[in-house]
Design a protein around this motif. Structure first.
Motif, PDB file in Angstrom:
ATOM      1  N   LEU A 154      45.689  38.719  35.624  1.00  0.00           N
ATOM      2  CA  LEU A 154      46.186  38.177  36.879  1.00  0.00           C
ATOM      3  C   LEU A 154      46.798  36.798  36.693  1.00  0.00           C
ATOM      4  O   LEU A 154      47.820  36.474  37.296  1.00  0.00           O
ATOM      5  N   GLU A 155      46.176  35.987  35.868  1.00  0.00           N
ATOM      6  CA  GLU A 155      46.700  34.689  35.458  1.00  0.00           C
ATOM      7  C   GLU A 155      45.917  34.295  34.206  1.00  0.00           C
ATOM      8  O   GLU A 155      45.004  35.015  33.774  1.00  0.00           O
ATOM      9  N   ASP A 156      46.245  33.196  33.593  1.00  0.00           N
ATOM     10  CA  ASP A 156      45.545  32.775  32.384  1.00  0.00           C
ATOM     11  C   ASP A 156      44.050  32.690  32.656  1.00  0.00           C
ATOM     12  O   ASP A 156      43.593  32.006  33.580  1.00  0.00           O
TER      13      ASP A 156
ATOM     14  N   GLN B  13      36.583  36.206  34.702  1.00  0.00           N
ATOM     15  CA  GLN B  13      37.141  34.847  34.672  1.00  0.00           C
ATOM     16  C   GLN B  13      36.517  34.056  33.528  1.00  0.00           C
ATOM     17  O   GLN B  13      35.299  33.971  33.421  1.00  0.00           O
ATOM     18  N   ARG B  14      37.400  33.523  32.677  1.00  0.00           N
ATOM     19  CA  ARG B  14      36.946  32.760  31.515  1.00  0.00           C
ATOM     20  C   ARG B  14      36.083  31.574  31.942  1.00  0.00           C
ATOM     21  O   ARG B  14      36.396  30.879  32.921  1.00  0.00           O
ATOM     22  N   GLU B  15      35.044  31.377  31.205  1.00  0.00           N
ATOM     23  CA  GLU B  15      34.125  30.274  31.507  1.00  0.00           C
ATOM     24  C   GLU B  15      34.833  28.935  31.396  1.00  0.00           C
ATOM     25  O   GLU B  15      35.593  28.685  30.462  1.00  0.00           O
TER      26      GLU B  15
ATOM     27  N   SER C 291      44.040  29.336  39.537  1.00  0.00           N
ATOM     28  CA  SER C 291      45.051  28.721  40.400  1.00  0.00           C
ATOM     29  C   SER C 291      45.306  29.553  41.640  1.00  0.00           C
ATOM     30  O   SER C 291      45.757  29.042  42.662  1.00  0.00           O
ATOM     31  N   GLY C 292      45.021  30.861  41.543  1.00  0.00           N
ATOM     32  CA  GLY C 292      45.215  31.737  42.690  1.00  0.00           C
ATOM     33  C   GLY C 292      43.897  32.066  43.353  1.00  0.00           C
ATOM     34  O   GLY C 292      42.814  31.815  42.816  1.00  0.00           O
ATOM     35  N   THR C 293      43.985  32.621  44.557  1.00  0.00           N
ATOM     36  CA  THR C 293      42.800  33.079  45.274  1.00  0.00           C
ATOM     37  C   THR C 293      42.693  34.585  45.066  1.00  0.00           C
ATOM     38  O   THR C 293      43.475  35.356  45.633  1.00  0.00           O
ATOM     39  N   TRP C 294      41.764  34.978  44.226  1.00  0.00           N
ATOM     40  CA  TRP C 294      41.652  36.376  43.849  1.00  0.00           C
ATOM     41  C   TRP C 294      40.425  36.977  44.536  1.00  0.00           C
ATOM     42  O   TRP C 294      39.294  36.703  44.160  1.00  0.00           O
ATOM     43  N   THR C 295      40.662  37.746  45.587  1.00  0.00           N
ATOM     44  CA  THR C 295      39.586  38.400  46.323  1.00  0.00           C
ATOM     45  C   THR C 295      39.883  39.891  46.405  1.00  0.00           C
ATOM     46  O   THR C 295      40.959  40.366  45.992  1.00  0.00           O
ATOM     47  N   ALA C 296      38.957  40.624  46.973  1.00  0.00           N
ATOM     48  CA  ALA C 296      39.141  42.065  47.121  1.00  0.00           C
ATOM     49  C   ALA C 296      40.376  42.399  47.947  1.00  0.00           C
ATOM     50  O   ALA C 296      41.008  43.445  47.750  1.00  0.00           O
ATOM     51  N   ASP C 297      40.765  41.515  48.864  1.00  0.00           N
ATOM     52  CA  ASP C 297      41.899  41.784  49.754  1.00  0.00           C
ATOM     53  C   ASP C 297      43.235  41.272  49.206  1.00  0.00           C
ATOM     54  O   ASP C 297      44.268  41.459  49.849  1.00  0.00           O
ATOM     55  N   THR C 298      43.204  40.635  48.052  1.00  0.00           N
ATOM     56  CA  THR C 298      44.438  40.079  47.491  1.00  0.00           C
ATOM     57  C   THR C 298      45.389  41.198  47.075  1.00  0.00           C
ATOM     58  O   THR C 298      45.014  42.120  46.365  1.00  0.00           O
ATOM     59  N   ARG C 299      46.628  41.099  47.531  1.00  0.00           N
ATOM     60  CA  ARG C 299      47.659  42.070  47.144  1.00  0.00           C
ATOM     61  C   ARG C 299      48.182  41.707  45.757  1.00  0.00           C
ATOM     62  O   ARG C 299      48.528  40.550  45.484  1.00  0.00           O
ATOM     63  N   TRP C 300      48.225  42.704  44.875  1.00  0.00           N
ATOM     64  CA  TRP C 300      48.720  42.492  43.513  1.00  0.00           C
ATOM     65  C   TRP C 300      49.519  43.713  43.106  1.00  0.00           C
ATOM     66  O   TRP C 300      49.020  44.841  43.135  1.00  0.00           O
ATOM     67  N   GLN C 301      50.806  43.477  42.757  1.00  0.00           N
ATOM     68  CA  GLN C 301      51.717  44.586  42.480  1.00  0.00           C
ATOM     69  C   GLN C 301      51.669  45.560  43.664  1.00  0.00           C
ATOM     70  O   GLN C 301      51.941  45.171  44.782  1.00  0.00           O
TER      71      GLN C 301
END
Length: 866
Positions: A456-458, A537-539, A544-554
């Motif tokens: 999703l991001e770095d 998520q790396r320790e 930078s983004g808000t990644w939740t169950a409702d987040t639209r991705w692709q």
């Protein structure tokens, strides 16, 4: 004005069904934007309306709104729209961008061709709407002109096609009038979910007039019919491309190119259909070329090429889809849709189409092969060629392997594999997407389900894991809703990730509904991972983004997850054992027995009992099977326990004080006083010097297949009982009307000979007992390379033909069973010399030529290797 009225009605309906039409309004707002459509240019190339770039579409057929699939949802008490939601989500996860359906017109029309606004049509509307949400384009085949029953009986619906024979429906004046009325009404039909008539919907690419038409008449009659359908569509206001099937009725092929249709449609079933069992072997030669014999016709290159249906049927292999799509792209196809994807709610049984089987939950390896094929459709250029098999098993960023049953995509950013692989990613530091089954250098996993790992991001990734699946029975045998062929089990396994971007320590948070897991990985290991969706998520980093169950991705939301309903989950003490016994072994050699043992929990032990045990014995010998990872158990039976004759045994699964015995599956032990089941597995034990049997004429289960090229023929088999001291012989009679028929006998023998590798390696002569030998008989083998090696047979006075293996010569491989369409070449003609190696033998083949209209006969007593 009609559009304004439609929008007003939609608003009024919102007050009644707010949740449903809220989504409809979203789609309507999207389609009101300038969404690009598809057109066919003057050179027969499909292009995007905005960029003018070439299109390439890949997807599936899927039939839930109609026929058997529709009815089964009713039998099972499943909400059909919810079922569509589940399957369309998986279309998105597999990277599909195309969908095709042939509509059962008998379910949405009356006897005069009037369109019926019923539940079938409403479900199709809903499906189209859900596909559009995922960005998937659609081709609609307007009519099938046959019944809705298969595999059940046809249902009386009153549709016009029931009034006519399939081969008369395109020539009968009344039938044509009904079709004109029906097809015009269909394209004018307004989808209540999108607000658009089919003819105006930007996501509908175009229309195919009918599914596999039958045109027994003349070129003029065929052209006249097509033109009437085109005129009906034009009067209805259609401006979309119209396509027509050209892979049938070759005697009128000129008619197709002398009309204004803008695209031509084809199918490909390269290994035949409805064998009744799973086929085995290397079918890469069968999908190596797709040559169209009428490509020199005037107008051929002015029409787009589409594949409405394809499938290498009757097998669970994962290596074939990418190779098939590569060949389609080389042949210039821009639309390619597999037939057919099984709805997840009925896929456990494979009842819809016995010969086809595809679902991401139930055939995960095959589905990952399809996902890789979707990438092939985008990365391989139209007309791009990669040489002949076996050179074309490596193409662009792809690899296919029959021996490993493996498809791969490895392009630096994407790493997809359909089975366990040792291939290293090109650049692990640049990976953004992983999809696989089994293990690889970056993922170690013993579960059998598919998984996706997306960046999703770095330092932030999404992990989606499907439940395990185990095979219960042959999916391609006669089906029933009372007989599972695949079984889902929701077990937990460790998953070890080796991704530099995640590191060895990362957080794991459940995203899908009711998934409350919040843990951390240790040394890259996610312990006891259960099916579901997770945010990794790396320790030490902040996303930078808000990644939740409702987040639209692709084209999904992050928390979406679909897996089969586990209503048929076995109890904790109910296991499945999948085992194929070694058929024959040499006396004096150890015997390895391997089995898949699956259940909700791991058994305490798995043991083998032979037929020598008894309830009355004080002591009974047993052999413990050792756990070998995943669901695999393995045991070595020492040579001292195997005597010449037949080794018979059970496998008993133990948990607590409970026992379950296989192959019968009864919940008892063979040592119980009331155990009554006599079913055992068997392995023949022979002296090591005994010849290697390849065919016994008297064996009714010998699976000998007979074929004729170029077309089918009448055949008859008769077992001849000879004198009491002689073995029976098998007499096979052929008769064909073709001018130069060639007759074939084939048998897959790899399973028969795999238990005697030393005897196989020592083989020097192919021996045939032939009491009646046809002229020109040849005999030999097909190897794991898919190559055929034959030698001529010379008559012998004792009826025993002995062919030194050194006389076998590489020749063309007959592509059997017959492929569809029938115009394809019947032979793979190898361009690469591969020396014959006896250890690669997989199938036995005999062939000989015949004469048109005359019977040809062969009588065989047995075939062996010595």
């Amino acid at each position: 004005m009609k559009r304004h009225i439609l929008l007003l009605v939609t608003c009024l309906l919102t007050a009644v069904v707010p949740a449903q039409n809220k989504v409809s309004n979203n789609v309507q707002s999207q389609v009101r934007k300038n969404i690009p459509t598809v057109y066919v240019d003057a050179n027969g190339v499909m292009r995007w309306s905005d960029t003018r770039k070439e299109t390439s579409f890949f997807g599936v057929n899927y039939t839930l709104p109609f026929a058997h699939a529709y009815r089964v949802m009713g039998y099972l008490g499943i909400d059909r729209k919810a079922a569509i939601d589940r399957d369309v989500y998986h279309f998105a996860r597999l990277g599909l961008n195309a969908y095709r359906i042939h509509i059962w017109d008998v379910e949405i029309s009356d006897g005069k061709g009037n369109l019926l606004e019923n539940e079938h049509l409403e479900l199709l509307d809903y499906l189209i709407f859900k596909l559009q949400e995922r960005g998937i384009r659609i081709v609609i085949t307007a009519q099938t002109n046959f019944g809705n029953g298969y595999p059940e009986r046809n249902q009386p619906t009153g549709g016009f096609s029931y009034n006519y024979d399939k081969c008369a429906v395109h020539s009968d004046a009344e039938a044509i009038a009904a079709q004109e009325k029906y097809i015009a009404a269909l394209v004018r039909h307004v989808n209540s979910y999108t607000g658009y008539a089919y003819k105006d919907d930007p996501y509908i690419v175009g229309f195919e007039i009918n599914n596999e038409p039958c045109h027994p008449g003349t070129v003029v009659e065929t052209r006249t019919y097509i033109n009437k359908m085109l005129s009906a569509l034009k009067r209805a206001g259609n401006r979309k491309p119209v396509f027509y099937n050209v892979s049938h009725n070759q005697h009128v092929v000129e008619a197709y190119y002398d009309t204004a249709v803008q695209g031509t449609t084809y199918q490909w079933y390269p290994v035949g259909l409805v064998s009744g069992h799973a086929r085995k072997g290397n079918f890469l030669p069968a999908v190596d070329r797709y040559d169209i014999p009428f490509s020199n016709l005037k107008g051929f290159n002015k029409k787009a090429r589409l594949v409405y249906e394809f499938d290498p049927a009757d097998n669970l292999y994962s290596y074939l889809y990418p190779a098939t799509v590569r060949t389609f792209r080389s042949a210039g196809f821009q639309w390619i849709t597999q037939f057919a994807y099984d709805p997840i709610d009925m896929a456990a049984y494979n009842t819809e189409y016995q010969t086809h089987y595809l679902n991401v939950a139930y055939t995960p390896n095959k589905a990952l092969g399809l996902m890789i094929a979707a990438e092939v459709a985008q990365k391989v250029g139209r007309g791009e060629s990669f040489g002949d098999y076996p050179a074309d098993t490596l193409f662009n960023d792809f690899r296919v392997s029959y021996v490993q049953d493996l498809s791969e995509l490895n392009d630096g950013e994407k790493f997809y594999y359909s089975n366990t692989t040792q291939t290293l990613p090109k650049d692990v530091s640049r990976l953004r997407a992983i999809a696989g089954c089994g293990s690889s250098p970056v993922v170690r996993y013993e579960g059998t389900g598919a998984y996706w790992i997306d960046k999703l991001e770095d330092g932030v990734w999404r992990l989606e894991v499907m439940p395990d699946v185990v095979q219960v029975s042959d999916p391609f045998a006669k089906p029933s809703l009372d007989k599972e062929v695949m079984h889902i089990i929701s077990n937990a396994w460790d998953m070890v990730l080796d991704l530099p971007d995640l590191g060895k320590h990362f957080q794991i948070n459940g995203l899908d509904k009711d998934n409350s897991r919040h843990t951390a990985a240790t040394n890259g290991t996610i312990s006891a991972l259960r099916p579901g969706v997770y945010l990794l998520q790396r320790e030490g980093i902040s996303a930078s983004g808000t990644w939740t169950a409702d987040t639209r991705w692709q084209n999904i939301t992050l928390g979406e997850y679909v897996s089969p309903t586990l209503h048929s989950q076995p109890s904790d003490l109910d296991f499945i054992v999948n085992h194929s016994p070694v058929r024959t072994v040499d006396a004096g050699k150890d015997l390895t027995i391997q089995a898949t043992v699956a259940g909700n929990e791991q058994p305490d032990s798995v043991i083998i009992y032979t037929d020598k045990i008894s309830f009355w014995n004080e002591k009974n010998p047993s052999i413990k099977m050792n756990y070998a990872g995943g669901y695999t158990y393995r045991a070595i039976v020492p040579a001292s326990d195997i005597k010449e004759g037949c080794f018979r045994y059970n496998i008993v699964v133990c948990r607590g004080d409970k026992r379950q015995t296989f192959p019968s599956g009864v919940a008892k032990s063979p040592l119980d006083w009331d155990y009554t089941t006599a079913t055992l597995w068997e392995t023949n034990v022979v002296v090591s010097t005994k010849p290697l049997s390849l065919l016994e004429a008297g064996d009714t289960g010998n699976n000998l297949e007979v074929y004729t090229l170029p077309e089918w023929s009448r055949t008859n088999r008769e077992l001849i009982e000879n004198a009491p001291t002689e073995k029976p012989t098998l007499r096979i009679t052929f008769e064909s009307k073709d001018p130069n028929p060639v007759f074939f006998l084939r048998r897959y023998i790899k399973d028969d000979i795999s238990g005697r590798p030393e005897r196989l390696a020592a083989g020097r002569k192919l021996c045939l007992h032939v009491k009646k030998m046809p002229e020109g008989l040849k005999a030999g083998f097909i190897t794991s390379d898919g190559y055929t090696y034959l030698a001529p047979c010379t008559a012998a006075t004792d009826d025993i033909i002995r062919i030194p293996l050194t006389e076998l010569r590489q020749t063309n491989t007959a592509l059997l069973p017959h492929a569809y369409p029938v115009f394809l070449d019947n032979y793979f003609r190898p361009q690469t010399e591969i020396p014959f190696r006896v250890e690669k033998i997989e199938s036995l083949e005999l062939s000989f030529e015949g004469t048109a209209g005359k019977q040809a006969e062969i009588e065989i007593g047995g075939i062996w290797l010595e």
